[in-house]
Scaffold this motif. Structure first.
Motif, PDB file in Angstrom:
ATOM      1  N   GLU A 193     -72.346  -6.852 -48.175  1.00  0.00           N
ATOM      2  CA  GLU A 193     -70.939  -7.193 -47.871  1.00  0.00           C
ATOM      3  C   GLU A 193     -70.437  -6.314 -46.726  1.00  0.00           C
ATOM      4  OE1 GLU A 193     -68.119  -9.794 -48.352  1.00  0.00           O
ATOM      5  OE2 GLU A 193     -69.519  -9.715 -50.025  1.00  0.00           O
ATOM      6  N   MET A 194     -70.765  -5.036 -46.802  1.00  0.00           N
ATOM      7  CA  MET A 194     -70.325  -4.088 -45.769  1.00  0.00           C
ATOM      8  C   MET A 194     -70.874  -4.482 -44.391  1.00  0.00           C
ATOM      9  SD  MET A 194     -71.261  -0.071 -45.787  1.00  0.00           S
ATOM     10  CE  MET A 194     -72.322   0.430 -44.484  1.00  0.00           C
ATOM     11  N   TRP A 195     -72.191  -4.708 -44.290  1.00  0.00           N
ATOM     12  CA  TRP A 195     -72.774  -5.011 -42.969  1.00  0.00           C
ATOM     13  C   TRP A 195     -72.397  -6.397 -42.479  1.00  0.00           C
ATOM     14  CZ3 TRP A 195     -73.816  -1.613 -39.627  1.00  0.00           C
ATOM     15  CH2 TRP A 195     -74.155  -0.327 -40.034  1.00  0.00           C
ATOM     16  N   ASN A 196     -72.231  -7.324 -43.406  1.00  0.00           N
ATOM     17  CA  ASN A 196     -71.788  -8.658 -42.992  1.00  0.00           C
ATOM     18  C   ASN A 196     -70.395  -8.560 -42.358  1.00  0.00           C
ATOM     19  OD1 ASN A 196     -72.365 -11.445 -42.840  1.00  0.00           O
ATOM     20  ND2 ASN A 196     -71.038 -11.852 -44.594  1.00  0.00           N
ATOM     21  N   ASN A 197     -69.528  -7.773 -42.981  1.00  0.00           N
ATOM     22  CA  ASN A 197     -68.168  -7.588 -42.447  1.00  0.00           C
ATOM     23  C   ASN A 197     -68.184  -6.863 -41.106  1.00  0.00           C
ATOM     24  OD1 ASN A 197     -65.555  -8.247 -43.639  1.00  0.00           O
ATOM     25  ND2 ASN A 197     -66.564  -7.563 -45.511  1.00  0.00           N
ATOM     26  N   ILE A 198     -68.987  -5.812 -41.015  1.00  0.00           N
ATOM     27  CA  ILE A 198     -69.037  -5.048 -39.758  1.00  0.00           C
ATOM     28  C   ILE A 198     -69.536  -5.955 -38.629  1.00  0.00           C
ATOM     29  CG2 ILE A 198     -70.245  -3.156 -38.553  1.00  0.00           C
ATOM     30  CD1 ILE A 198     -70.041  -1.528 -41.156  1.00  0.00           C
ATOM     31  N   CYS A 199     -70.602  -6.708 -38.892  1.00  0.00           N
ATOM     32  CA  CYS A 199     -71.158  -7.572 -37.826  1.00  0.00           C
ATOM     33  C   CYS A 199     -70.165  -8.657 -37.440  1.00  0.00           C
ATOM     34  CB  CYS A 199     -72.487  -8.195 -38.279  1.00  0.00           C
ATOM     35  SG  CYS A 199     -73.778  -6.935 -38.456  1.00  0.00           S
ATOM     36  N   PHE A 200     -69.467  -9.227 -38.431  1.00  0.00           N
ATOM     37  CA  PHE A 200     -68.504 -10.284 -38.102  1.00  0.00           C
ATOM     38  C   PHE A 200     -67.315  -9.707 -37.333  1.00  0.00           C
ATOM     39  CE2 PHE A 200     -65.152 -13.407 -38.716  1.00  0.00           C
ATOM     40  CZ  PHE A 200     -65.835 -14.566 -38.384  1.00  0.00           C
ATOM     41  N   THR A 201     -66.776  -8.588 -37.811  1.00  0.00           N
ATOM     42  CA  THR A 201     -65.564  -8.026 -37.188  1.00  0.00           C
ATOM     43  C   THR A 201     -65.862  -7.441 -35.812  1.00  0.00           C
ATOM     44  OG1 THR A 201     -64.815  -7.464 -39.396  1.00  0.00           O
ATOM     45  CG2 THR A 201     -63.663  -6.404 -37.599  1.00  0.00           C
ATOM     46  N   ASN A 202     -66.899  -6.624 -35.728  1.00  0.00           N
ATOM     47  CA  ASN A 202     -67.144  -5.907 -34.462  1.00  0.00           C
ATOM     48  C   ASN A 202     -67.953  -6.712 -33.459  1.00  0.00           C
ATOM     49  OD1 ASN A 202     -65.799  -3.844 -35.670  1.00  0.00           O
ATOM     50  ND2 ASN A 202     -67.564  -2.519 -35.946  1.00  0.00           N
ATOM     51  N   GLY A 203     -68.742  -7.661 -33.941  1.00  0.00           N
ATOM     52  CA  GLY A 203     -69.579  -8.446 -33.035  1.00  0.00           C
ATOM     53  C   GLY A 203     -69.035  -9.846 -32.827  1.00  0.00           C
ATOM     54  N   PHE A 204     -68.971 -10.600 -33.912  1.00  0.00           N
ATOM     55  CA  PHE A 204     -68.597 -12.011 -33.775  1.00  0.00           C
ATOM     56  C   PHE A 204     -67.181 -12.175 -33.215  1.00  0.00           C
ATOM     57  CE2 PHE A 204     -67.548 -16.287 -34.662  1.00  0.00           C
ATOM     58  CZ  PHE A 204     -68.741 -16.974 -34.647  1.00  0.00           C
ATOM     59  N   GLN A 205     -66.240 -11.418 -33.755  1.00  0.00           N
ATOM     60  CA  GLN A 205     -64.862 -11.583 -33.283  1.00  0.00           C
ATOM     61  C   GLN A 205     -64.696 -11.096 -31.853  1.00  0.00           C
ATOM     62  OE1 GLN A 205     -62.479  -9.977 -36.515  1.00  0.00           O
ATOM     63  NE2 GLN A 205     -62.329 -12.010 -37.425  1.00  0.00           N
ATOM     64  N   ALA A 206     -65.533 -10.134 -31.446  1.00  0.00           N
ATOM     65  CA  ALA A 206     -65.462  -9.644 -30.061  1.00  0.00           C
ATOM     66  C   ALA A 206     -65.915 -10.731 -29.091  1.00  0.00           C
ATOM     67  CB  ALA A 206     -66.319  -8.393 -29.910  1.00  0.00           C
ATOM     68  N   VAL A 207     -67.022 -11.400 -29.409  1.00  0.00           N
ATOM     69  CA  VAL A 207     -67.496 -12.440 -28.482  1.00  0.00           C
ATOM     70  C   VAL A 207     -66.568 -13.663 -28.532  1.00  0.00           C
ATOM     71  CG1 VAL A 207     -69.295 -13.317 -30.064  1.00  0.00           C
ATOM     72  CG2 VAL A 207     -69.492 -13.763 -27.644  1.00  0.00           C
ATOM     73  N   ALA A 208     -65.977 -13.923 -29.704  1.00  0.00           N
ATOM     74  CA  ALA A 208     -64.994 -15.019 -29.775  1.00  0.00           C
ATOM     75  C   ALA A 208     -63.789 -14.711 -28.881  1.00  0.00           C
ATOM     76  CB  ALA A 208     -64.553 -15.233 -31.224  1.00  0.00           C
TER      77      ALA A 208
END
Ligand SMILES: N[C@@H](CCC(=O)N[C@@H](CS)C(=O)NCC(=O)O)C(=O)O
Length: 211
Positions: A94-109
């Protein structure tokens, strides 16, 4: 069950990889995002945030949001587990899924949707229209570079985001890295651990089938 999908875009890809890992498949209806079908009244009643993917259950209930759909399916089909095999892994996934989505996915979006290639007034997904903020393009670039170097450090001594175990955190991270490549920002060659992880994970049948 029925899946509302649109091929080739990142969040439906996350779900399709998850389904392939689980060996699940459902009839699909394509919601054409290029024609704005996600904003139509009939689809809005199924997906309140006007986004894909969404899953319609046999009793008519609709679940949208990739993570929510995956969690529902994990509860229904626990094997193979993709959200952790024990309480420790469940927390870490849960922690890494959130970190990757927040810091990576939302940044490229942010980079993509606030840049010149996206429609004016649709800088954020959802039922409301928001104008672009051009400064978010540069901030998106900075955040992606930081996401890359942080992920590279994390993967230095381990095979997957949660060590020894392929999980939804790897799916989110893989789709994020590919979204960044598509947006013109591949990981630098100095990020060797991240690039090794990316090559290895990209060989999984679930990911090859959904590339
Ligand atoms: N938070 C949602 C985001 C879903 C999302 O962003 N879907 C995109 C396709 S990748 C979409 O439906 N976009 C509609 C639009 O651009 O208006 C999730 O995790 O599923």
């Amino acid at each position: 069950m029925k899946l509302y999908d649109f091929p080739g875009v990142p969040n439906p890809r996350r779900l399709n990889i998850f389904l392939a890992e689980k060996g699940l498949d459902f009839p699909r209806t394509h919601v054409d995002l290029l024609k704005g079908e996600q904003l139509a009244e009939d689809f809005r009643s199924k997906s309140p945030n006007c986004d894909v993917p969404a899953l319609e259950l046999d009793d008519g209930t609709c679940i949208s949001q990739t993570n929510a759909i995956c969690r529902y399916l994990e509860a229904l089909h626990p094997e193979p587990p993709l959200y952790g095999r024990n309480p420790r892994e469940i927390g870490l996934v849960e922690m890494w899924n959130n970190i990757c989505f927040t810091n990576g996915f939302q940044a490229v979006a942010d980079l993509f949707r606030n840049g010149p290639d996206w429609f004016e007034g649709r800088a954020l997904i959802g039922p409301h229209n928001y104008n672009k903020i051009p400064e978010l393009v540069e901030r998106g670039r900075l955040r992606i570079n930081n996401f890359y170097s942080d992920a590279d450090k994390h993967l230095n001594n381990q095979d997957y985001f949660v060590d020894g175990y392929f999980s939804v955190a790897d799916i989110t991270a893989l789709v994020t890295v590919d979204f960044c490549i598509w947006a013109g920002m591949p990981a630098p060659t100095s990020c060797k651990s991240l690039l090794n992880w990316h090559s290895r994970v990209s060989e999984r049948p679930s990911i090859r089938e959904n590339s």
